[in-house]
Design a protein around this motif. Sequence first.
Motif, PDB file in Angstrom:
ATOM      1  N   GLY A  80      43.506  21.992  44.532  1.00  0.00           N
ATOM      2  CA  GLY A  80      44.619  21.036  44.445  1.00  0.00           C
ATOM      3  C   GLY A  80      45.956  21.770  44.507  1.00  0.00           C
ATOM      4  O   GLY A  80      46.890  21.328  45.187  1.00  0.00           O
ATOM      5  N   GLN A  83      46.660  22.990  48.036  1.00  0.00           N
ATOM      6  CA  GLN A  83      47.093  21.899  48.907  1.00  0.00           C
ATOM      7  C   GLN A  83      48.543  21.496  48.597  1.00  0.00           C
ATOM      8  O   GLN A  83      49.354  21.294  49.499  1.00  0.00           O
ATOM      9  CB  GLN A  83      46.170  20.685  48.738  1.00  0.00           C
ATOM     10  N   GLN A  84      48.835  21.421  47.294  1.00  0.00           N
ATOM     11  CA  GLN A  84      50.186  21.031  46.898  1.00  0.00           C
ATOM     12  C   GLN A  84      51.214  22.053  47.402  1.00  0.00           C
ATOM     13  O   GLN A  84      52.264  21.674  47.927  1.00  0.00           O
ATOM     14  CB  GLN A  84      50.246  20.932  45.368  1.00  0.00           C
ATOM     15  N   ASP A  87      51.511  21.798  51.252  1.00  0.00           N
ATOM     16  CA  ASP A  87      52.230  20.587  51.663  1.00  0.00           C
ATOM     17  C   ASP A  87      53.716  20.664  51.343  1.00  0.00           C
ATOM     18  O   ASP A  87      54.521  19.968  51.963  1.00  0.00           O
ATOM     19  CB  ASP A  87      51.611  19.354  50.989  1.00  0.00           C
ATOM     20  N   ASP A 105      45.574  20.258  56.556  1.00  0.00           N
ATOM     21  CA  ASP A 105      45.679  19.257  55.490  1.00  0.00           C
ATOM     22  C   ASP A 105      44.434  18.371  55.445  1.00  0.00           C
ATOM     23  O   ASP A 105      43.964  17.993  54.371  1.00  0.00           O
ATOM     24  CB  ASP A 105      46.947  18.413  55.702  1.00  0.00           C
ATOM     25  N   THR A 106      43.886  18.069  56.610  1.00  0.00           N
ATOM     26  CA  THR A 106      42.651  17.269  56.665  1.00  0.00           C
ATOM     27  C   THR A 106      41.511  17.997  55.943  1.00  0.00           C
ATOM     28  O   THR A 106      40.771  17.402  55.139  1.00  0.00           O
ATOM     29  CB  THR A 106      42.248  17.018  58.136  1.00  0.00           C
ATOM     30  N   THR A 109      42.145  18.128  52.126  1.00  0.00           N
ATOM     31  CA  THR A 109      41.893  16.829  51.488  1.00  0.00           C
ATOM     32  C   THR A 109      40.400  16.600  51.317  1.00  0.00           C
ATOM     33  O   THR A 109      39.930  16.163  50.254  1.00  0.00           O
ATOM     34  CB  THR A 109      42.518  15.689  52.334  1.00  0.00           C
ATOM     35  N   LYS A 110      39.659  16.930  52.363  1.00  0.00           N
ATOM     36  CA  LYS A 110      38.195  16.767  52.309  1.00  0.00           C
ATOM     37  C   LYS A 110      37.601  17.673  51.216  1.00  0.00           C
ATOM     38  O   LYS A 110      36.724  17.275  50.447  1.00  0.00           O
ATOM     39  CB  LYS A 110      37.618  17.113  53.693  1.00  0.00           C
ATOM     40  N   SER A 112      39.151  18.885  48.529  1.00  0.00           N
ATOM     41  CA  SER A 112      39.534  18.402  47.195  1.00  0.00           C
ATOM     42  C   SER A 112      38.632  17.252  46.767  1.00  0.00           C
ATOM     43  O   SER A 112      38.181  17.181  45.617  1.00  0.00           O
ATOM     44  CB  SER A 112      40.989  17.896  47.213  1.00  0.00           C
ATOM     45  N   SER A 113      38.384  16.366  47.719  1.00  0.00           N
ATOM     46  CA  SER A 113      37.549  15.204  47.415  1.00  0.00           C
ATOM     47  C   SER A 113      36.119  15.642  47.054  1.00  0.00           C
ATOM     48  O   SER A 113      35.510  15.133  46.101  1.00  0.00           O
ATOM     49  CB  SER A 113      37.560  14.289  48.639  1.00  0.00           C
TER      50      SER A 113
END
Lengths: 152, 408
Positions: A80, A83-84, A87, A105-106, A109-110, A112-113
């Motif tokens: 996280g 990514q933060q 971004d 970013d894709t 996100t994947k 992190s999920s």
Amino acid sequence: MTAGRAAGVLAVTVVLVAILTGCVGHAATTGAYRGKAHHSAQAASSSLQTALLAVQTSAKGNLLDPYLDTVLSQAEDDLGSVQQQFDSIQPPNTTEADALRNQLDTLLTKGSSTLSDLRIAARRDQQGEMVHTAQDIPPLVTKLDSFARATS
Amino acid sequence: MKFLQVALGILTAIGGFVDIGDLVTNGLVGARYGLSLAWATLLGLVGICLFAEMSGRVAAVTHRGTFDLVRERLGPRAGLANLVASFLVTALTVTAEIGGVALSLELATSVNYILWVPMVGLFVWLVIWRVKFSILENGAGLLGLALLVFGFALWKLHPDYGSLVHQVFVPQKPPNERLPSYFYYAIALFGAAMTPYEVFFFSSGGVEEGWSRKDLMIERLNVFIGFPLGAVLSLAIAADAALVLKPRGIEVDSLGQIGLPVAFAAGKIALAVAILGFVAATFGAALETGLSCGYSIAQYFGWQWGKFVRPRQAARFHVAVLLTLIIATGFVLTTIDPVMITEYSVVFSAVALPLTYFPILVISNDPDYMGDKRNGRLMNALASAFLVLIVVASVAAIPLMLWTRAGQ
């Protein structure tokens, strides 16, 4: 220089070093942005690999539950944070930079999920669900590693 | 009795060698560079042996604390520079150790480490205040032996020992790594092995335990057998990380990652032992660093210090320890990552080393203080060569930190 001044210089140096080495900064060129994307991809891959190793070790019955929970939560937080930070970097106004941003970013996100799903399954003691979810990690790591190689 | 005393000293030195700095730095470097930087740990080992032997000998011969002697021999200004550098680095290390205990407890309980921090700070203070020095020193050191499980895990991983030994003695920078980062981590490992507090605690402990000239042999056995075996433990941590984490591209940034190879190779019970080792090593080091902060200030200002007197007779010493622990605990409570604090603390240890090492070298050479127990020619040659090395590492550390953005 007196001992007091030497101590002052040391204290200021400590603060400056901590600030300078901890800054996120912006990327002025596409090359610099590519470098930051490269490091972010590597860090994300590391978090995912950590989670995968923890799940595999747990599946063998080798990991204590609180340890698993802590390692997965830490990996999730780390990803996280990656990514933060990525971004928050202002990309240069180029097509390549935008493409890099969208592509990474894709993946982030994947990732992190996936780690959130793992953490939820671990806390619910759903070993099967955890192993099933962890199967998403190797292809993600492969893509992140390819991305890192392409941007090195 | 003598044998038991020697054995206990050596075991305590092994168990007490590893702290949060060694755990994190060896895990991190092992996962990134394999054992190609083991030479830095081995260099740091030789350095800490020389440093500890000299300061232990000074304590045994003079029965006085390091900072007291440095102030007297080199004057108040040089003594103050030594004090400030040592105190700042040791206080940063206390912070890292308290964070390390809390992180270890989080691994055992999954309760967020921040909730453990105040309790850890309080418990460290209570133990320093109430528990006898010998129990405090030996208890933490012996429990720290639980970290030998990293050696057991290494054996269970069935490594190619020839390849590991080759990496140690024919070091090669991994081709994908930059040279500045390689040397930055070499300095971090060197600093982790040569943290000044280990020496202050060792020599002040000698005064606490009333060492005399006849104890010099025991002191040397502790240093020259206990510390090298402790360093082997550090290398085992790095080797485990090299075998399990490096092939997966895992970058170590948490304590939990460092224990994973043990669980992977040796199972739940081994992991539980490793967690016990984490707690013991970091808690023991928190006690030692907390005491060292008190020792340094009290010895410099000439206050009564130590645990060989009742707390009310060394009130200012205990207040200094208490204030250090309060500040360190408060710093961890700001949620700054304890692992990051650790990474900086080992590098700043290397930066401050000349200011702490040089005065000991001067005093251990001074016949007025040491009489016939001053440094011999071999010791002087080795210790002087190390002074050059320490100065080079100290000067290079901050530029490398800025250049590599702390090893990125």
